[in-house]
Design a protein around this motif. Structure first.
Motif, PDB file in Angstrom:
ATOM      1  N   TRP A 325      42.618  82.643  78.215  1.00  0.00           N
ATOM      2  CA  TRP A 325      43.186  82.155  79.471  1.00  0.00           C
ATOM      3  C   TRP A 325      44.550  82.788  79.761  1.00  0.00           C
ATOM      4  N   LEU A 341      48.248  73.925  84.601  1.00  0.00           N
ATOM      5  CA  LEU A 341      47.352  75.013  84.988  1.00  0.00           C
ATOM      6  C   LEU A 341      46.142  75.090  84.070  1.00  0.00           C
ATOM      7  N   GLN A 346      42.777  77.235  85.096  1.00  0.00           N
ATOM      8  CA  GLN A 346      43.307  78.481  85.633  1.00  0.00           C
ATOM      9  C   GLN A 346      43.910  79.344  84.533  1.00  0.00           C
ATOM     10  N   GLN A 347      43.942  80.652  84.781  1.00  0.00           N
ATOM     11  CA  GLN A 347      44.655  81.543  83.888  1.00  0.00           C
ATOM     12  C   GLN A 347      46.159  81.383  84.102  1.00  0.00           C
TER      13      GLN A 347
END
Length: 378
Positions: A325, A341, A346-347
Motif C-alpha cells: 500500500w 487512508l 487507499q495507497q
C-alpha cells in the motif's frame, strides 16, 4: 534450556517497562510482529533506542484511534540465524531485524516464513548484493545507505565551486566503497578527481614517505578541495587537520566538522532525516527526555509502518503486512492521516523520521543529511 529459548531470550523487565509483550507464553497466537534485538551488552543502547522509537509510534497511533499489534521481543547474538527458533513458534507476519543482520540468512527466513522483514539499521557494504539474494522481495531497508552521504557531499562541493578535488582515504573496505561512490557522483555533477592516478589515494600518515608524497602531490596538482575519507578522530583525520596545506585548499569530511582550522571546511551529519523528523524529534524529547538520533528514528519508522500495516481495510478486512500500500509518488502524510487512508483502502506515503520512507523491496530509501560548513578561522 532449548536452542530456541537460548536464541530468543526473554528480557521481561525491560519489555514490561515499555509496555510490550515478550516472546513468553503471554503472547497471543498468532503473534503478528516480532522485533529482534542484539544480545551483546555493548549494543544494549541500540536496542533501547529502537524500542523507545517504536513505542512512541505505538502511543501516537492509539491517540489516533489505532490499535497497535502485539509485539514479540527476542534477543539474538550478532550474525546469528534465528530461523529455527522462529519456525518453532507461532506464525508471524512481520519481523523487525536486528542491526547489521546477515542478509542472506534473513532473505531465506523471509521466504520460508512468508513474512515481511524490516531492516531498520542496515546501511553498509552488504546492501550492494541485497537485490540478488533469495527472498529479497520481502526485505525492506528503512534507513539510507551510507553512500547517500557521499552523493550529497560531492554535489555540495561542486556547488561551492570546488570542482577539482583530490580524494584520499584510509585502508578500510568501507572507505574504499565510499570513495568510489563519491568520485562517481562528483564526475556526474561536473567535477573531477585529480592526482597522479586520478583515483582515490589510499594513504597511511604513519608511513612518512607516502605522506610526504601526498603533500608534494597537493602542491603540484593544486586541487581546490581535499576529500578525506576516514572515520572521525582517526590518525588520517588528525593528520589531515594538522598538515600545512596550501592556503586556499578546502577540506571535506564524511562527518560533521569538529574543529576550527585556517581554511574552509565542509562536512555532513551522520543522522539522516526525513520530512517527519521535526515533529518526531519534539515528541521523542517530551516522551523520553533526551534528543533522538538515527537509531531512535529508525525504531519510530518501523513502528509507523507496523501500526499502519495492522489496520484492516474497512471494505475487505484485509491487513497490509506486505507493505504494497506504500506509494512514494504520493504526498507524505502524518501517522493519523495515514491510518485513516489505510482504513479506506487507499495507497499512501508516510512522513519518515529517519528517511523519506520512499521504500521499495531490497532498496534503500533516500533522506536528508545536514551539511556542516565551517568557514576559515580568522
Amino acid at each position: 534450556m532449548t536452542t530456541g529459548s537460548r536464541v530468543l531470550g526473554v528480557l521481561g523487565v525491560l519489555a514490561s517497562l515499555l509496555g510490550m509483550q515478550t516472546l513468553a507464553g503471554s503472547t497471543p497466537l498468532p503473534r503478528p510482529v516480532v522485533m529482534l534485538l542484539p544480545s551483546e551488552q555493548r549494543l544494549a543502547g541500540v536496542g533501547d533506542g529502537l524500542r523507545r522509537g517504536y513505542r512512541l509510534a505505538q502511543e501516537q497511533s492509539e491517540v489516533c484511534g489505532g490499535l497497535p499489534p502485539e509485539l514479540g521481543l527476542g534477543w539474538v547474538p550478532p550474525a546469528s540465524n534465528p530461523l529455527r527458533a522462529l519456525e518453532a513458534g507461532p506464525p508471524l507476519s512481520l519481523l523487525i531485524a536486528p542491526p547489521a543482520a546477515p542478509l542472506a540468512a534473513y532473505g531465506q527466513l523471509a521466504e520460508r516464513l512468508e513474512a515481511t522483514v524490516l531492516l531498520p539499521l542496515q546501511r553498509g557494504l552488504s546492501l550492494r548484493q541485497l537485490a540478488s539474494l533469495r527472498g529479497s522481495e520481502r526485505l525492506w531497508p528503512l534507513t539510507p545507505a551510507r553512500s547517500e552521504a557521499a552523493d550529497q557531499l560531492a554535489r555540495a562541493a561542486v556547488s561551492r565551486g570546488w570542482k577539482r578535488v583530490m580524494v584520499i582515504r584510509d585502508g578500510s573496505a568501507e572507505a574504499g566503497q565510499w570513495a568510489e561512490r563519491f568520485v562517481g557522483t562528483l564526475q556526474l555533477a561536473g567535477g573531477s578527481s585529480i592526482g597522479a592516478a586520478e583515483e582515490p589515494i589510499r594513504v597511511d600518515p604513519a608511513q612518512t614517505k607516502d605522506w610526504a608524497q601526498l603533500l608534494d602531490d597537493v602542491s603540484w596538482y593544486r586541487p581546490q578541495a581535499l576529500m578525506v575519507i576516514t572515520r572521525p578522530g582517526s590518525p588520517l583525520a588528525r593528520a589531515a587537520a594538522a598538515a600545512q596545506w596550501p592556503e586556499a585548499l578546502a577540506l571535506v569530511w564524511p562527518f560533521a566538522t569538529w574543529r576550527d582550522l585556517a581554511r574552509p571546511q565542509l562536512g555532513i551529519g551522520t543522522t539522516s532525516q526525513g520530512p517527519g523528523w521535526g515533529p518526531f524529534e519534539q515528541a521523542f524529547r517530551r516522551r523520553w527526555g533526551y534528543p533522538p538520533g538515527l537509531v531512535e528514528a529508525a525504531g519510530y519508522d518501523a513502528g509507523q509502518l507496523t501500526v499502519v500495516a495492522a489496520v484492516p481495510v474497512q471494505a475487505t478486512g484485509r491487513l497490509g503486512w506486505d507493505l504494497r500500500w506504500l506509494n512514494a509518488r504520493l504526498s507524505a502524510t502524518d501517522l493519523c492521516s495515514s491510518l485513516a487512508l489505510r482504513r479506506a483502502g487507499q495507497q499512501l506515503a508516510l512522513k519518515g523520521a529517519a528517511s523519506k520512507l520512499d521504500l521499495v523491496p531490497a532498496g534503500s530509501p533516500n533522506a536528508e543529511l545536514q551539511l556542516s560548513d565551517r568557514p576559515t578561522r580568522p
